[in-house]
Design an enzyme around this catalytic site. Sequence first.
Site, mmCIF file in Angstrom:
data_model
loop_
_atom_site.group_PDB
_atom_site.id
_atom_site.type_symbol
_atom_site.label_atom_id
_atom_site.label_comp_id
_atom_site.label_asym_id
_atom_site.label_seq_id
_atom_site.Cartn_x
_atom_site.Cartn_y
_atom_site.Cartn_z
ATOM 1 N N CYS A 99 -2.047 -5.842 -3.526
ATOM 2 C CA CYS A 99 -0.946 -5.999 -2.568
ATOM 3 C C CYS A 99 0.420 -5.699 -3.181
ATOM 4 O O CYS A 99 1.424 -5.684 -2.466
ATOM 5 C CB CYS A 99 -0.945 -7.409 -1.997
ATOM 6 S SG CYS A 99 -2.441 -7.817 -1.073
ATOM 7 N N HIS A 352 1.932 -7.406 7.017
ATOM 8 C CA HIS A 352 1.466 -7.107 5.655
ATOM 9 C C HIS A 352 0.632 -5.834 5.603
ATOM 10 O O HIS A 352 -0.583 -5.882 5.377
ATOM 11 C CB HIS A 352 0.679 -8.300 5.120
ATOM 12 C CG HIS A 352 0.230 -8.170 3.703
ATOM 13 N ND1 HIS A 352 0.904 -7.396 2.765
ATOM 14 C CD2 HIS A 352 -0.845 -8.707 3.048
ATOM 15 C CE1 HIS A 352 0.266 -7.473 1.611
ATOM 16 N NE2 HIS A 352 -0.795 -8.248 1.751
#
Length: 414
Positions: A99, A352
């Site tokens: 991420c 996200h």
Amino acid sequence: MLIYRCRRPRVGGSVASRGIRDKVAIVGMGCTRFGDHWAASADDLLVEAARAATASAGLTDDQVDAYWLGTLGSGSSGLTLSRPLRLPYRPVTRVENYCAAGSEALRNACYAVASGAYDVAMAIGVEKLKDSAMSGLAGAAVPGDGTEPELTAPAAFSLLAPAYARKYGLDRSVMREVLDRIAWKNHANGARNPLAHFRRAVPLEAIRKAPRVAGELGLFDCSGVSDGSAAAIVVRAEDAHRYTDRPLYVKALSLAAGPATGVVDPDYDFTTFPEVRASARDAYRQAGVVDPKAELALAEVHDCFTVTELVLLEDLGLAEPGRAWQAVLDGAFDLDGELPVNPDGGLKAFGHPIGASGLRMLFECWLQLRGEAPPERSLPEAVRGRTLAMTQNLGGGPGECLSFVSIVGSEPSA
């Protein structure tokens, strides 16, 4: 007050980087709306973010010397970017670090410019998740040694909540109130952000009654699955004013990858991310920050789950160990609090798209430090006059992760 003493760690101990404080400046940024882009491809999102970034710096594609692209699963080489932008034979490097892929793109672009290898570089991140049938950390499973826990991301991060409550003596109802408060805050911030995926404030009662996903984590404790892209243009600091009269100066870039032993180490108690503490110490040392809560104007942190934000507040030195929960309930990290955390809505409400998230955090720092955030979510009087902002981006899970911390500022050091 938690003070970070800025000593240079010994080689072989914590992160020991020299840093590039004030050697590189950000002179342009772009960010798409995050959300359900059913009618747009990864190509479309990349073009939109890249064009916005170059336009804000007064550049065209052929004036950018090199590109770094962060993505987890939306492309497998530099062609992922060069094809949609029709780049004229420029170096394009695709990077991936879970991420933190977008943050990794920024780190590489900044060090390339600081080295003198290039004059102008772009860091860009993208992820197209909504129509890929994937969420979270998409990708092929790599064979291991059999010790890897077979847990979903919500299940892995849900272990933090009972561990934190047990360690600091919180009743289950109090812990629930803290997590609800974090979700409420970030949704309230996202409701003020035109680029956010979720633009609706959610009442505390609705958050409290939401169905559980894993352990104590409910629906509103988990970040969404989004599409999106964000980009930054970086140059040497001495050249910054050729492109903008309000650059952001890079004060610190720190990446720390841990040994990934927490999941098998009986001493790991699931109340901290050692990698975050290591990267924060290094970033504060690079930037000359001693008391982050008093010196930062805002912090963008990796709230993939509400309990992650709670733990990060302590790991980053924004609250004393075991006291972040009370500061959350007191509103210390609200938009009008002592130190706004995730004023754009964070992963929770902004969304996200994995490869874009780190650069999206930087985009909020760009807007806020340049005074370009809309009035309804501008920074409070308590932090006005401060010129520093932080981003913290996480990849992996509790006990086996990596952490990136950046600090940027609107003024060069004296």
